[in-house]
Design a protein around this motif. Structure first.
Motif, PDB file in Angstrom:
ATOM      1  N   SER A   1       0.862  -1.185   0.000  1.00 41.87           N
ATOM      2  CA  SER A   1       0.000   0.000   0.000  1.00 41.87           C
ATOM      3  C   SER A   1       0.903   1.241   0.000  1.00 41.87           C
ATOM      4  O   SER A   1       2.125   1.148   0.178  1.00 41.87           O
ATOM      5  CB  SER A   1      -0.913  -0.007   1.223  1.00 41.87           C
ATOM      6  OG  SER A   1      -0.134   0.149   2.394  1.00 41.87           O
TER       7      SER A   1
ATOM      8  N   ILE B   1      -3.468  -4.230   5.844  1.00 43.32           N
ATOM      9  CA  ILE B   1      -3.958  -3.165   4.949  1.00 43.32           C
ATOM     10  C   ILE B   1      -5.408  -2.884   5.340  1.00 43.32           C
ATOM     11  O   ILE B   1      -6.216  -3.816   5.437  1.00 43.32           O
ATOM     12  CB  ILE B   1      -3.859  -3.607   3.464  1.00 43.32           C
ATOM     13  CG1 ILE B   1      -2.385  -3.732   3.060  1.00 43.32           C
ATOM     14  CG2 ILE B   1      -4.618  -2.658   2.546  1.00 43.32           C
ATOM     15  CD1 ILE B   1      -2.146  -4.188   1.641  1.00 43.32           C
TER      16      ILE B   1
ATOM     17  N   ASP C   1      -8.150  -5.748  13.072  1.00 42.27           N
ATOM     18  CA  ASP C   1      -9.348  -4.951  13.358  1.00 42.27           C
ATOM     19  C   ASP C   1     -10.550  -5.540  12.599  1.00 42.27           C
ATOM     20  O   ASP C   1     -10.618  -5.440  11.369  1.00 42.27           O
ATOM     21  CB  ASP C   1      -9.096  -3.505  12.917  1.00 42.27           C
ATOM     22  CG  ASP C   1     -10.321  -2.614  13.089  1.00 42.27           C
ATOM     23  OD1 ASP C   1     -11.324  -3.100  13.638  1.00 42.27           O
ATOM     24  OD2 ASP C   1     -10.260  -1.443  12.664  1.00 42.27           O
TER      25      ASP C   1
ATOM     26  N   LEU D   1      -1.099 -10.132  12.495  1.00 39.48           N
ATOM     27  CA  LEU D   1      -0.344 -10.653  11.347  1.00 39.48           C
ATOM     28  C   LEU D   1       0.950 -11.330  11.772  1.00 39.48           C
ATOM     29  O   LEU D   1       1.441 -12.245  11.095  1.00 39.48           O
ATOM     30  CB  LEU D   1      -0.083  -9.552  10.322  1.00 39.48           C
ATOM     31  CG  LEU D   1       0.899  -8.427  10.613  1.00 39.48           C
ATOM     32  CD1 LEU D   1       2.314  -8.783  10.199  1.00 39.48           C
ATOM     33  CD2 LEU D   1       0.472  -7.174   9.879  1.00 39.48           C
TER      34      LEU D   1
HETATM   35  C1  LIG Z   1      -4.946  11.107  -3.681  1.00 38.54           C
HETATM   36  C2  LIG Z   1      -4.632   9.862  -2.895  1.00 38.54           C
HETATM   37  C3  LIG Z   1      -4.147   8.765  -3.555  1.00 38.54           C
HETATM   38  C4  LIG Z   1      -3.861   7.599  -2.851  1.00 38.54           C
HETATM   39  N1  LIG Z   1      -3.383   6.514  -3.528  1.00 38.54           N
HETATM   40  C5  LIG Z   1      -3.175   5.382  -2.859  1.00 38.54           C
HETATM   41  C6  LIG Z   1      -2.727   4.204  -3.545  1.00 38.54           C
HETATM   42  O1  LIG Z   1      -2.507   4.190  -4.758  1.00 38.54           O
HETATM   43  N2  LIG Z   1      -2.532   3.087  -2.825  1.00 38.54           N
HETATM   44  C7  LIG Z   1      -2.744   3.017  -1.463  1.00 38.54           C
HETATM   45  O2  LIG Z   1      -2.546   1.952  -0.865  1.00 38.54           O
HETATM   46  N3  LIG Z   1      -3.158   4.127  -0.801  1.00 38.54           N
HETATM   47  C8  LIG Z   1      -3.343   5.283  -1.455  1.00 38.54           C
HETATM   48  N4  LIG Z   1      -3.729   6.383  -0.769  1.00 38.54           N
HETATM   49  C9  LIG Z   1      -3.737   6.322   0.712  1.00 38.54           C
HETATM   50  C10 LIG Z   1      -4.995   5.696   1.256  1.00 38.54           C
HETATM   51  O3  LIG Z   1      -6.008   6.652   1.440  1.00 38.54           O
HETATM   52  C11 LIG Z   1      -4.717   5.041   2.619  1.00 38.54           C
HETATM   53  O4  LIG Z   1      -4.184   6.001   3.499  1.00 38.54           O
HETATM   54  C12 LIG Z   1      -3.744   3.873   2.521  1.00 38.54           C
HETATM   55  O5  LIG Z   1      -4.174   2.937   1.544  1.00 38.54           O
HETATM   56  C13 LIG Z   1      -3.671   3.183   3.877  1.00 38.54           C
HETATM   57  O6  LIG Z   1      -2.682   2.202   3.806  1.00 38.54           O
HETATM   58  P1  LIG Z   1      -2.688   0.976   4.790  1.00 38.54           P
HETATM   59  O7  LIG Z   1      -3.982   0.225   4.648  1.00 38.54           O
HETATM   60  O8  LIG Z   1      -1.427   0.244   4.578  1.00 38.54           O
HETATM   61  O9  LIG Z   1      -2.580   1.694   6.227  1.00 38.54           O
HETATM   62  P2  LIG Z   1      -3.668   1.930   7.355  1.00 38.54           P
HETATM   63  O10 LIG Z   1      -4.896   2.546   6.819  1.00 38.54           O
HETATM   64  O11 LIG Z   1      -2.957   2.612   8.467  1.00 38.54           O
HETATM   65  O12 LIG Z   1      -4.065   0.449   7.820  1.00 38.54           O
HETATM   66  C14 LIG Z   1      -3.230  -0.393   8.537  1.00 38.54           C
HETATM   67  C15 LIG Z   1      -4.065  -1.588   8.924  1.00 38.54           C
HETATM   68  O13 LIG Z   1      -3.229  -2.546   9.565  1.00 38.54           O
HETATM   69  C16 LIG Z   1      -3.961  -3.141  10.609  1.00 38.54           C
HETATM   70  N5  LIG Z   1      -2.987  -3.651  11.567  1.00 38.54           N
HETATM   71  C17 LIG Z   1      -2.161  -2.940  12.384  1.00 38.54           C
HETATM   72  N6  LIG Z   1      -1.373  -3.773  13.088  1.00 38.54           N
HETATM   73  C18 LIG Z   1      -1.719  -5.034  12.723  1.00 38.54           C
HETATM   74  C19 LIG Z   1      -1.280  -6.328  13.118  1.00 38.54           C
HETATM   75  N7  LIG Z   1      -0.283  -6.486  14.012  1.00 38.54           N
HETATM   76  N8  LIG Z   1      -1.877  -7.402  12.561  1.00 38.54           N
HETATM   77  C20 LIG Z   1      -2.862  -7.264  11.665  1.00 38.54           C
HETATM   78  N9  LIG Z   1      -3.337  -6.048  11.244  1.00 38.54           N
HETATM   79  C21 LIG Z   1      -2.751  -4.956  11.756  1.00 38.54           C
HETATM   80  C22 LIG Z   1      -4.845  -2.049  11.170  1.00 38.54           C
HETATM   81  O14 LIG Z   1      -5.973  -2.596  11.808  1.00 38.54           O
HETATM   82  C23 LIG Z   1      -5.194  -1.253   9.906  1.00 38.54           C
HETATM   83  O15 LIG Z   1      -6.435  -1.671   9.372  1.00 38.54           O
HETATM   84  C24 LIG Z   1      -4.042   7.559  -1.454  1.00 38.54           C
HETATM   85  C25 LIG Z   1      -4.548   8.678  -0.795  1.00 38.54           C
HETATM   86  C26 LIG Z   1      -4.833   9.814  -1.491  1.00 38.54           C
HETATM   87  C27 LIG Z   1      -5.386  11.001  -0.756  1.00 38.54           C
END
Ligand SMILES: Cc1cc2nc3c(=O)[nH]c(=O)nc-3n(C[C@H](O)[C@H](O)[C@H](O)COP(=O)(O)OP(=O)(O)OC[C@H]3O[C@@H](n4cnc5c(N)ncnc54)[C@H](O)[C@@H]3O)c2cc1C
Length: 226
Positions: free
Chosen positions: A138, A170, A192, A209
Motif C-alpha cells: 500500500s 492493509i 481490526d 499478522l
Molecule cells: C490522492 C490519494 C491517492 C492515494 N493513492 C493510494 C494508492 O494508490 N494506494 C494506497 O494503498 N493508498 C493510497 N492512498 C492512501 C490511502 O487513502 C490510505 O491512506 C492507505 O491505503 C492506507 O494504507 P494501509 O492500509 O497500509 O494503512 P492503514 O490505513 O494505516 O491500515 C493499517 C491496517 O493494519 C492493521 N494492523 C495494524 N497492526 C496489525 C497487526 N499487528 N496485525 C494485523 N493487522 C494490523 C490495522 O488494523 C489497519 O487496518 C491515497 C490517498 C490519497 C489522498
C-alpha cells in the motif's frame, strides 16, 4: 477536484466532494460520502441555499442505476481563453519499471502499514516466496521508502489482476482497493474486525499478522515438503 472548490468559493454555494450517493429529503438534497478511510458512511445535508455543488466518485452511478431519470443540462460560456493557466507542463518522467511487474503477477502478497517496522517486511517476502508469489504494498509503505513505488497498488499506484491477492495489515481504503478491482480471490489479514477491507475480501482472518504470517508460511512449506 479542482474546479468544484473554486466554484464553491466564487458562488458561495455549499460543496460536498467525492460523494457515493445523492438523496433528497423534504425537498432538500443530501449526499453520502465516506469518512475515516471508508469506516463511516456520512449523510451530509446542505445549508439552505439556492443550490449546492456535488462531485461524485467515478463509477458509482452506472447507467442502469440512473434509469430513465433526466437531468437538465445548462450550457454556459466559459471564457477559458481569458484565464492565465496556473500550471505548466515541465517534463514527463517515466516511473522506474523495476525488476518485477506486479500487474502480471498471478499471486500477490501485499503489505500495509500494519507491518509496523521496515525490518518486518522480511516476513512478507518469506511468505510470498513460499507461495511463489510477488510482494506488493500500500502507499504508506512506499511513502516511508520501505518498498519501491513500482510495487504500490492503488489509484496512485498500479491496478493489478492476480488470481489471488493477500492483503496483510492493509485497512482497505478505497484508493488502495480501486487497484484490486480486477483481482480474483482477495484474502485479508487484519487485527481490526471493522477494517473496511473485510467488506471486499472473500476470505478474512481477524488476528495479529505477526502470528498468522509465520504460521501460514510454515504450513505452506510443510505442504510443499509433504
Ligand atoms: C490522492 C490519494 C491517492 C492515494 N493513492 C493510494 C494508492 O494508490 N494506494 C494506497 O494503498 N493508498 C493510497 N492512498 C492512501 C490511502 O487513502 C490510505 O491512506 C492507505 O491505503 C492506507 O494504507 P494501509 O492500509 O497500509 O494503512 P492503514 O490505513 O494505516 O491500515 C493499517 C491496517 O493494519 C492493521 N494492523 C495494524 N497492526 C496489525 C497487526 N499487528 N496485525 C494485523 N493487522 C494490523 C490495522 O488494523 C489497519 O487496518 C491515497 C490517498 C490519497 C489522498
Amino acid at each position: 477536484m479542482e474546479l468544484a472548490p473554486c466554484l464553491s468559493i466564487k458562488t458561495g454555494l455549499p460543496l460536498a466532494t467525492d460523494c457515493i450517493d445523492i438523496m433528497s429529503e423534504n425537498d432538500r438534497f443530501m449526499a453520502q460520502r465516506q469518512m475515516y478511510n471508508g469506516k463511516i458512511f456520512a449523510n451530509v445535508a446542505f445549508a439552505e441555499t439556492p443550490g449546492c455543488l456535488i462531485t461524485i466518485r467515478s463509477g458509482v452511478f452506472p447507467k442502469d442505476k440512473i434509469g430513465d431519470r433526466q437531468a437538465q443540462k445548462v450550457h454556459k460560456d466559459f471564457p477559458l481563453a481569458d484565464i492565465k493557466p496556473g500550471k505548466a507542463f515541465v517534463e514527463f518522467v517515466e516511473t522506474a519499471a523495476g525488476d518485477v511487474d506486479i500487474t502480471q503477477a498471478e499471486l500477490l502478497v501485499s503489505v500495509g502499514r500494519g507491518i509496523g517496522e521496515e525490518e518486518n517486511i522480511a516476513l512478507i517476502k518469506e511468505l510470498a516466496e513460499a507461495l511463489n508469489g510477488v510482494v506488493s504494498c500500500s502507499r504508506p509503505i512506499v511513502d516511508k521508502n520501505w518498498l519501491p513505488k513500482y510495487l504500490q497498488v492503488g489509484t496512485s499506484g498500479k491496478s493489478v489482476s492476480p488470481k489471488v491477492y493477500i492483503a496483510i495489515g492493509i485497512s482497505g481504503a478505497f484508493q488502495h482497493m480501486a487497484g484490486t478491482s480486477a483481482a480474483g480471490t482477495i484474502i485479508a489479514v487484519n487485527k481490526d474486525p471493522k477494517a473496511p477491507i473485510f467488506r471486499t475480501a472473500h476470505y478474512g482472518i481477524v488476528d495479529d499478522l505477526f502470528k498468522i504470517v509465520p504460521f501460514l508460511k510454515d504450513k505452506i512449506l510443510e505442504a510443499k515438503k509433504g
